[in-house]
Scaffold this motif. Sequence first.
Motif, PDB file in Angstrom:
ATOM      1  N   GLY A 383       0.693  -1.135   0.291  1.00 41.43           N
ATOM      2  CA  GLY A 383      -0.162  -0.171  -0.005  1.00 41.43           C
ATOM      3  C   GLY A 383       0.809   1.173  -0.029  1.00 41.43           C
ATOM      4  N   GLU A 384       2.061   1.163  -0.084  1.00 41.11           N
ATOM      5  CA  GLU A 384       2.910   2.525  -0.032  1.00 41.11           C
ATOM      6  C   GLU A 384       3.214   3.054  -1.359  1.00 41.11           C
ATOM      7  N   HIS A 385       3.123   4.459  -1.245  1.00 40.87           N
ATOM      8  CA  HIS A 385       3.049   4.959  -2.446  1.00 40.87           C
ATOM      9  C   HIS A 385       4.011   6.302  -2.297  1.00 40.87           C
ATOM     10  N   ALA A 386       4.564   6.897  -3.425  1.00 41.02           N
ATOM     11  CA  ALA A 386       5.592   7.844  -3.300  1.00 41.02           C
ATOM     12  C   ALA A 386       6.704   7.849  -2.453  1.00 41.02           C
ATOM     13  N   PHE A 387       7.179   6.699  -2.376  1.00 45.96           N
ATOM     14  CA  PHE A 387       8.204   6.463  -1.421  1.00 45.96           C
ATOM     15  C   PHE A 387       9.477   6.916  -2.070  1.00 45.96           C
ATOM     16  N   HIS A 388      10.454   7.075  -0.780  1.00 47.61           N
ATOM     17  CA  HIS A 388      11.550   7.863  -0.860  1.00 47.61           C
ATOM     18  C   HIS A 388      11.536   9.344  -1.146  1.00 47.61           C
ATOM     19  N   GLY A 389      10.302   9.794  -0.647  1.00 45.34           N
ATOM     20  CA  GLY A 389      10.396  11.154  -0.750  1.00 45.34           C
ATOM     21  C   GLY A 389       9.283  11.731   0.306  1.00 45.34           C
ATOM     22  N   LYS A 390       9.516  13.234   0.322  1.00 48.15           N
ATOM     23  CA  LYS A 390       8.524  13.690   1.464  1.00 48.15           C
ATOM     24  C   LYS A 390       7.048  13.513   1.215  1.00 48.15           C
ATOM     25  N   GLN A 391       6.356  13.175   0.328  1.00 46.95           N
ATOM     26  CA  GLN A 391       5.160  13.086  -0.044  1.00 46.95           C
ATOM     27  C   GLN A 391       4.687  11.604   0.138  1.00 46.95           C
ATOM     28  N   GLU A 392       5.448  10.736   0.701  1.00 52.60           N
ATOM     29  CA  GLU A 392       5.211   9.416   0.704  1.00 52.60           C
ATOM     30  C   GLU A 392       3.922   9.206   1.506  1.00 52.60           C
ATOM     31  N   TRP A 393       2.978   8.359   1.188  1.00 55.24           N
ATOM     32  CA  TRP A 393       1.908   8.125   1.993  1.00 55.24           C
ATOM     33  C   TRP A 393       1.419   6.641   1.927  1.00 55.24           C
ATOM     34  N   VAL A 394       0.479   6.226   2.459  1.00 55.33           N
ATOM     35  CA  VAL A 394      -0.435   5.032   2.523  1.00 55.33           C
ATOM     36  C   VAL A 394      -1.679   5.063   3.125  1.00 55.33           C
ATOM     37  N   SER A 395      -2.496   4.282   2.864  1.00 54.24           N
ATOM     38  CA  SER A 395      -3.784   4.484   3.673  1.00 54.24           C
ATOM     39  C   SER A 395      -4.044   3.082   4.756  1.00 54.24           C
ATOM     40  N   VAL A 396      -4.783   3.533   5.749  1.00 56.71           N
ATOM     41  CA  VAL A 396      -5.147   2.553   6.733  1.00 56.71           C
ATOM     42  C   VAL A 396      -5.772   1.379   6.393  1.00 56.71           C
ATOM     43  N   GLN A 397      -6.666   1.687   5.170  1.00 59.47           N
ATOM     44  CA  GLN A 397      -7.686   0.589   4.688  1.00 59.47           C
ATOM     45  C   GLN A 397      -6.790  -0.326   3.669  1.00 59.47           C
ATOM     46  N   ASP A 398      -5.763   0.271   3.010  1.00 56.63           N
ATOM     47  CA  ASP A 398      -4.983  -0.561   2.240  1.00 56.63           C
ATOM     48  C   ASP A 398      -4.190  -1.503   3.262  1.00 56.63           C
TER      49      ASP A 398
END
Length: 417
Positions: A383-398
Motif C-alpha cells: 500500500g506504500e506510495h511516493a516512496f523515498h520522498g517527503k510526499q510518501e503516503w499509505v492508507s489505513v484501509q490498504d
Amino acid sequence: MQLNAQLQYTVTDRFLRYVVIDTQSDPASNSQPSTEKQKDLGRLFVAELLEIGITDAHLDDYGYVYATVPANTTKSYVPVICFCSHMDTSPDCSGYGVKPIIHKNYDGSDIILPVDKSQVLRMAQHPDLKNQLGNDIITASGDTLLGADNKAGVAEIMDAVYHLVNHPEIKHGTIKILFTPDEEIGRGVDKVDIEKLGAFACYTIDGESAGNMENETFSADGARLIINGISAHPGFAKGQMESAIKIAGRIIAALPEDLSPEGTEGMQGFVHPVDISGHVETAVIDFIIRDFDDDKLAAHADVIRDVADSVLKNFPNASYTLDVKPQYRNMKNVLAQHPHIVEYGMEAIRRAGMEAKLCSIRGGTDGSRLSFMGLPSPNIFAGEHAFHGKQEWVSVQDMQKAVDTILNLCAIWEEKA
C-alpha cells in the motif's frame, strides 16, 4: 472465511510506532547492517513477537529478524512459506524525526503537509488517491519521508502474526518471518540464512497499490567507466591537456535520451549514470543498467562503450575502461518454474475482496535475489506510495487489506496441501 468481520486490526498502531524509529541505511558504510540504528527496530520486533507468543523470535548480528509461527494444521505436510519485508528506509530522504499524520476520511482535496507547505499531495500527481475516497491517509509532516516503504509491510506481517496466534480457526502450516536490513542499498539478503528459514516459497510485502502482485523485476547490472585523461599545467595546457572531467561530461551528455530513466516506461530498460567523481587526470562514472530482458543488458553496456569511443575520438591521448558487474536478475525466470506460488497469491488477494492485478516492477526487491538463492519470492502490495520522498503516503484501509491477503495466503497453502 470472511476475515474482515473477525479481526480487530492492530496494523495502524504498529505502523505509527515503527515509523518514528530512524532506520535509514547508508550506502557508504561497509558494515552489516550499514547502520546500527536499524537494529533498534529489530529489537522492538523481537520484543513484540515474544509478547505475542512466538518463542523463537531473535535478532542476529547482521540485523536480520527471524521468527516462526508453528503450524496448527492436522495435515501431515504443508509446505513452509515465508513472509519478508525490510526495516530500512531510503538514504534519499531523511527518516529522522518522522511525525506521522492521519488524514481521516479523505475527500479528494489537496493534502498540504504542515511543516513544509510546499509539499502538497494532489490527485493529479498521485493518481491512486482517486481509489482512497473515504479512507484514512497517513503522511509524514513534510520534512521527512514517512517510511511506508517498507514499514507498512513489516506492520502488516506483524499484525498477521498476531491474528494467526489469536485466531486458531485459521488453519496453516509452518510460517517463517524474515525482516531484513539494507534493502534500499541493495544488500538486503547478503547475509540471509536460507537454511535457517527452511521455506519452500516466500512473499515479500513491499509493493504499491492494493490488489497488485509483482512476479517480474528488472534484471540489473552495475557499470563503472574509468576515464584516463592527460593532465598539464593550466597555464601551458594548449594542445596538451585532455581533461577526464570534461570527457566525462561529454559522455553523459551524449547518452541517448530514449535510454534514460526519464525517457523510458513500462517494459523499457535504461542506462543511468548515478555517480561521478574525479579530477583532470582521472574521472569515474558509475552507472546502473536495467532491463526486463537479460540479453538486452549487454547491448545497453555496449551503448556506453559506443558513446565513450565516439567522444574519445576527439581526445586521442585519453583512454577508458568499462567494468560491468551483475547485480540481480529478473525473478520471473525462477517464478515461471513454480506458477502455483503466484497463483496462490492472486487467489489470496481476490479473497480479500480486491481485483488481483499481476504487474512488473521497474526496480528490484529482496525477492529478486531470494528467488535465485533457492527461495522463489513474488512481491505483494503493502500500500506504500511516493516512496523515498517527503510526499510518501499509505492508507489505513490498504494496510488492512494487506493483512487480510497474508492471512488468506496462509490458509490457501494449508487448503491446497
